[in-house]
Design a protein around this motif. Structure first.
Motif, PDB file in Angstrom:
ATOM      1  N   ALA A 168      87.776 -30.690 -46.206  1.00  0.00           N
ATOM      2  CA  ALA A 168      87.828 -32.022 -45.612  1.00  0.00           C
ATOM      3  C   ALA A 168      86.675 -32.838 -46.183  1.00  0.00           C
ATOM      4  O   ALA A 168      85.523 -32.550 -45.893  1.00  0.00           O
ATOM      5  CB  ALA A 168      87.684 -31.908 -44.097  1.00  0.00           C
ATOM      6  N   SER A 189      84.679 -36.600 -46.977  1.00  0.00           N
ATOM      7  CA  SER A 189      84.565 -37.951 -46.420  1.00  0.00           C
ATOM      8  C   SER A 189      83.912 -38.893 -47.424  1.00  0.00           C
ATOM      9  O   SER A 189      83.894 -40.087 -47.224  1.00  0.00           O
ATOM     10  CB  SER A 189      83.697 -37.899 -45.168  1.00  0.00           C
ATOM     11  OG  SER A 189      82.362 -37.562 -45.545  1.00  0.00           O
ATOM     12  N   SER A 210      79.949 -33.216 -47.076  1.00  0.00           N
ATOM     13  CA  SER A 210      81.277 -32.697 -47.410  1.00  0.00           C
ATOM     14  C   SER A 210      81.455 -32.612 -48.924  1.00  0.00           C
ATOM     15  O   SER A 210      82.137 -31.711 -49.429  1.00  0.00           O
ATOM     16  CB  SER A 210      82.372 -33.544 -46.766  1.00  0.00           C
ATOM     17  OG  SER A 210      82.353 -34.853 -47.264  1.00  0.00           O
ATOM     18  N   SER A 245      82.297 -29.129 -50.732  1.00  0.00           N
ATOM     19  CA  SER A 245      83.517 -29.039 -51.545  1.00  0.00           C
ATOM     20  C   SER A 245      83.198 -28.607 -52.972  1.00  0.00           C
ATOM     21  O   SER A 245      83.945 -27.828 -53.569  1.00  0.00           O
ATOM     22  CB  SER A 245      84.242 -30.385 -51.600  1.00  0.00           C
ATOM     23  OG  SER A 245      84.491 -30.818 -50.313  1.00  0.00           O
ATOM     24  N   ILE A 279      91.131 -37.775 -45.209  1.00  0.00           N
ATOM     25  CA  ILE A 279      92.052 -38.370 -44.242  1.00  0.00           C
ATOM     26  C   ILE A 279      91.681 -39.836 -44.082  1.00  0.00           C
ATOM     27  O   ILE A 279      90.548 -40.167 -43.692  1.00  0.00           O
ATOM     28  CB  ILE A 279      91.983 -37.627 -42.899  1.00  0.00           C
ATOM     29  CG1 ILE A 279      92.448 -36.178 -43.126  1.00  0.00           C
ATOM     30  CG2 ILE A 279      92.842 -38.323 -41.855  1.00  0.00           C
ATOM     31  CD1 ILE A 279      92.497 -35.336 -41.897  1.00  0.00           C
ATOM     32  N   TYR A 338      92.534 -35.232 -35.953  1.00  0.00           N
ATOM     33  CA  TYR A 338      92.008 -34.849 -37.263  1.00  0.00           C
ATOM     34  C   TYR A 338      92.394 -33.393 -37.568  1.00  0.00           C
ATOM     35  O   TYR A 338      92.881 -33.061 -38.648  1.00  0.00           O
ATOM     36  CB  TYR A 338      90.487 -35.007 -37.223  1.00  0.00           C
ATOM     37  CG  TYR A 338      89.802 -35.033 -38.563  1.00  0.00           C
ATOM     38  CD1 TYR A 338      89.652 -36.219 -39.261  1.00  0.00           C
ATOM     39  CD2 TYR A 338      89.274 -33.872 -39.118  1.00  0.00           C
ATOM     40  CE1 TYR A 338      89.004 -36.265 -40.475  1.00  0.00           C
ATOM     41  CE2 TYR A 338      88.624 -33.903 -40.339  1.00  0.00           C
ATOM     42  CZ  TYR A 338      88.488 -35.100 -41.012  1.00  0.00           C
ATOM     43  OH  TYR A 338      87.848 -35.133 -42.220  1.00  0.00           O
ATOM     44  N   LEU A 389      94.825 -31.832 -40.478  1.00  0.00           N
ATOM     45  CA  LEU A 389      94.333 -30.812 -41.418  1.00  0.00           C
ATOM     46  C   LEU A 389      95.246 -29.589 -41.407  1.00  0.00           C
ATOM     47  O   LEU A 389      95.559 -29.020 -42.458  1.00  0.00           O
ATOM     48  CB  LEU A 389      92.907 -30.388 -41.062  1.00  0.00           C
ATOM     49  CG  LEU A 389      91.811 -31.398 -41.373  1.00  0.00           C
ATOM     50  CD1 LEU A 389      90.471 -30.904 -40.859  1.00  0.00           C
ATOM     51  CD2 LEU A 389      91.721 -31.678 -42.882  1.00  0.00           C
ATOM     52  N   LEU A 421      89.571 -23.715 -44.075  1.00  0.00           N
ATOM     53  CA  LEU A 421      89.091 -25.092 -44.120  1.00  0.00           C
ATOM     54  C   LEU A 421      87.600 -25.087 -44.458  1.00  0.00           C
ATOM     55  O   LEU A 421      86.790 -24.503 -43.736  1.00  0.00           O
ATOM     56  CB  LEU A 421      89.285 -25.766 -42.759  1.00  0.00           C
ATOM     57  CG  LEU A 421      88.608 -27.128 -42.617  1.00  0.00           C
ATOM     58  CD1 LEU A 421      89.245 -28.165 -43.537  1.00  0.00           C
ATOM     59  CD2 LEU A 421      88.654 -27.618 -41.173  1.00  0.00           C
ATOM     60  N   GLN A 478      84.243 -27.078 -44.612  1.00  0.00           N
ATOM     61  CA  GLN A 478      83.678 -28.263 -43.965  1.00  0.00           C
ATOM     62  C   GLN A 478      82.205 -28.411 -44.303  1.00  0.00           C
ATOM     63  O   GLN A 478      81.514 -27.421 -44.483  1.00  0.00           O
ATOM     64  CB  GLN A 478      83.731 -28.106 -42.451  1.00  0.00           C
ATOM     65  CG  GLN A 478      85.076 -28.238 -41.842  1.00  0.00           C
ATOM     66  CD  GLN A 478      84.937 -28.706 -40.400  1.00  0.00           C
ATOM     67  OE1 GLN A 478      85.453 -29.749 -40.037  1.00  0.00           O
ATOM     68  NE2 GLN A 478      84.236 -27.955 -39.591  1.00  0.00           N
ATOM     69  N   ASN A 537      83.434 -32.515 -36.280  1.00  0.00           N
ATOM     70  CA  ASN A 537      83.661 -31.433 -37.228  1.00  0.00           C
ATOM     71  C   ASN A 537      83.125 -30.105 -36.710  1.00  0.00           C
ATOM     72  O   ASN A 537      83.168 -29.116 -37.400  1.00  0.00           O
ATOM     73  CB  ASN A 537      83.040 -31.758 -38.590  1.00  0.00           C
ATOM     74  CG  ASN A 537      81.580 -32.118 -38.477  1.00  0.00           C
ATOM     75  OD1 ASN A 537      81.095 -32.325 -37.375  1.00  0.00           O
ATOM     76  ND2 ASN A 537      80.886 -32.165 -39.593  1.00  0.00           N
TER      77      ASN A 537
END
Ligand code: XMP
Length: 508
Positions: free
Chosen positions: A220, A222, A227, A231, A247, A301, A305, A317, A319, A343
């Protein structure tokens, strides 16, 4: 890797101990005495170069943590007890603990009696130290040397072999020479001070690989530093088995999420954008309670997901949860819930995806160093944090598209003006909040009854505390006059001059 273990007995400042040790260049792990299993605690103690026992609200009479202190002593680990930890170690070594002759709270004068002891190297004979205790060590353990005393605690510090105890809180900034004392103790432990958060990259990548195995994960994102960093680490670990997802909830600040999508593309993160603004506005309709808004935001949210994950057959996931999120969400037993960060605690109990949170033990400034090492663009590293529920927590009361548009426009003006003054790097966060109250104004020749915007700008190191930015009047006036003339419906602008604590950074 060498580490110092901090055992948290629920003390208010316990997390600061880990923070200080890390700042001194030694990796430190934090383990909560209530939530960790005895086996975990034993293993962590065995592996540690030294152990710090924190303060806490219990009384050593209760005998709740004797077994933990006993393991530390039996393992012969260099130890430092702080406040409750000091009393606990004294008790286990045969000393006695009872009601203090005079409980001490706040700044307290401490006399160092044994300045020759290496723990007090470079520390003067009299210091002002932060205390917070009702009980005190009344009799030192046999063979212990009393190192310091205060009015209310005659045995304010002792040494017994490799074990030290101090009644005050060296981790708190109000304690004079507190950091020096911790530094001296680290020297006694003999641990090298060469740890840097950015050295953790390989270990973090490896831990993601281990957690996900040959599975598939979504991340996820942003556009914020947390994040993005999480990632990128996951991308290194999983390659194409990592699917970054953004999102679009319709609550982003001006220019987002597209600006972020572009930037992320440049560093190899091809983000899948899910358009879901209708779902969020629908779900938030009629809600006014801030915690309820966060919970509902979190639920929607999470649902989205899960749907995205299912479409990719992903079970995990990733995060960008960071350490302050964990503390403030009360995931640590004993700490009260301050706010529900979507989160973390906002995820529903029955959430189907397994969480991978590689940054959960890092503070923001540490994450920024890891990000730098990973080549994250400066624009992202320096970007101010945006709460997960974004503008939903910057519109007091019910969230509607119209109100979000008002706060978005006002926020863009705040950003433009502050950035044009070159203050971006100096401030932790600066933003606009749309208040729930209305006020009277005059526009043209007409009386109007319209919105009030609050402007907030703060300085902080890690968001745990914050002080108000003393912006120039000229700048504030420019912001105010631009907002009232350029944002329809706004008649008044106020500047928030409250620090954290007692306020929080966000208004909701
Ligand atoms: P507070 O308002 O608690 O904020 O002093 C501390 C820091 O956390 C950010 N914040 C959030 N971040 N989800 C997040 O991911 C949230 O719900 C949330 N609420 C606050 C806030 O912007 C500040 O930097």
């Amino acid at each position: 890797m060498d580490y110092v273990l901090v055992i948290d007995f629920g003390g208010q400042y316990a997390h600061l101990i880990t923070r200080r040790v890390r700042d001194l260049g030694v990796y430190s792990e934090f383990l909560n005495a209530e939530s960790a299993s005895l086996e975990e605690i034993r293993e962590a103690i065995k592996g540690a170069r030294g152990v710090i026992l924190s303060g806490g609200p219990s009384s050593v009479w209760e005998g709740k943590h004797d077994h933990i202190a006993r393991i530390v002593v039996e393992e012969g680990k260099p130890a430092l007890g702080i406040c409750y930890g000091h009393q606990l170690l004294a008790k286990i070594l045969g000393g006695s603990v009872g009601k203090a002759v005079k409980p001490e709270f706040g700044p307290t004068i401490v006399s160092v009696k044994a300045r020759e002891d290496p723990l007090f190297n470079g520390i003067p004979e009299t210091i002002v130290a932060w205390m917070s205790h009702n009980d005190a060590v009344l009799q030192p353990p046999q063979e212990a040397v009393v190192l310091a005393s205060s009015h209310g605690s005659p045995i304010a510090a002792f040494r017994h072999g490799a074990v030290y105890g101090v009644q005050w809180h060296p981790e708190v900034v109000h304690t004079m020479f507190g950091l020096k004392l911790i530094e001296n103790w680290l020297k006694l432990v003999g641990v090298e001070r060469n740890w840097r958060p950015e050295h953790m990259v390989d270990k973090l990548v490896e831990s993601i690989r281990e957690a996900v195995g040959d599975g598939i994960a979504i991340a996820a994102v942003s556009g914020g530093v947390d994040s993005t960093t999480a990632s990128l680490l996951a991308k290194k670990a999983l390659g194409d088995r990592l699917i970054p997802v953004m999102i679009d909830h319709g609550l982003h600040p001006a220019g987002e999420p597209w600006r972020s999508v572009e930037l992320l593309k440049k560093i190899g993160l091809e983000v899948e954008v899910v358009d879901a603004s209708n779902r969020f506005f629908e779900a938030l309709r009629g809600l006014t309670d801030p915690e309820e808004k966060r919970r509902v935001f979190g639920r929607v949210y999470a649902e989205i997901l899960e749907e995205v994950a299912e479409s990719h057959k992903a079970e995990y996931l990733v995060q960008g949860t960071i350490y302050p999120d964990i503390i403030e969400s009360g995931r640590r037993p004993g700490a009260s819930v301050i706010k529900t960060h979507h989160n973390v605690a906002g995820l529903p109990g029955e959430f189907k995806l397994k969480l991978v949170e590689p940054l959960k033990w890092f503070y923001k400034d540490e994450v920024r160093r890891i990000a730098f090492k990973l080549g994250v663009p400066k624009e992202i590293i320096k970007r101010q944090p945006i709460p997960g529920p974004a503008l939903a927590v910057r519109v007091e009361g019910e969230v509607t598209r119209e109100k979000v548009e008002v706060v978005r426009k006002a926020d863009a003006i705040v950003r433009e003006e502050i950035e044009s003054e070159g203050l971006h790097d100096r401030l932790w966060q600066y933003f606009a909040v749309l208040l729930n109250s209305k006020a009277t104004g005059v526009k043209g020749d007409n009386r109007v009854y319209g919105h009030v915007i609050a402007v907030r700008a703060v300085l902080s190191v890690d968001a745990m505390t914050a002080s108000v930015a003393r912006l120039q009047w000229d700048l504030l006036e420019r912001i105010s006059s631009r907002i009232t003339s350029e944002v329809p419906g706004v008649v008044r602008v106020v500047y928030d001059i409250t620090s954290k604590p007692p306020a929080t950074i966000e208004w909701e």
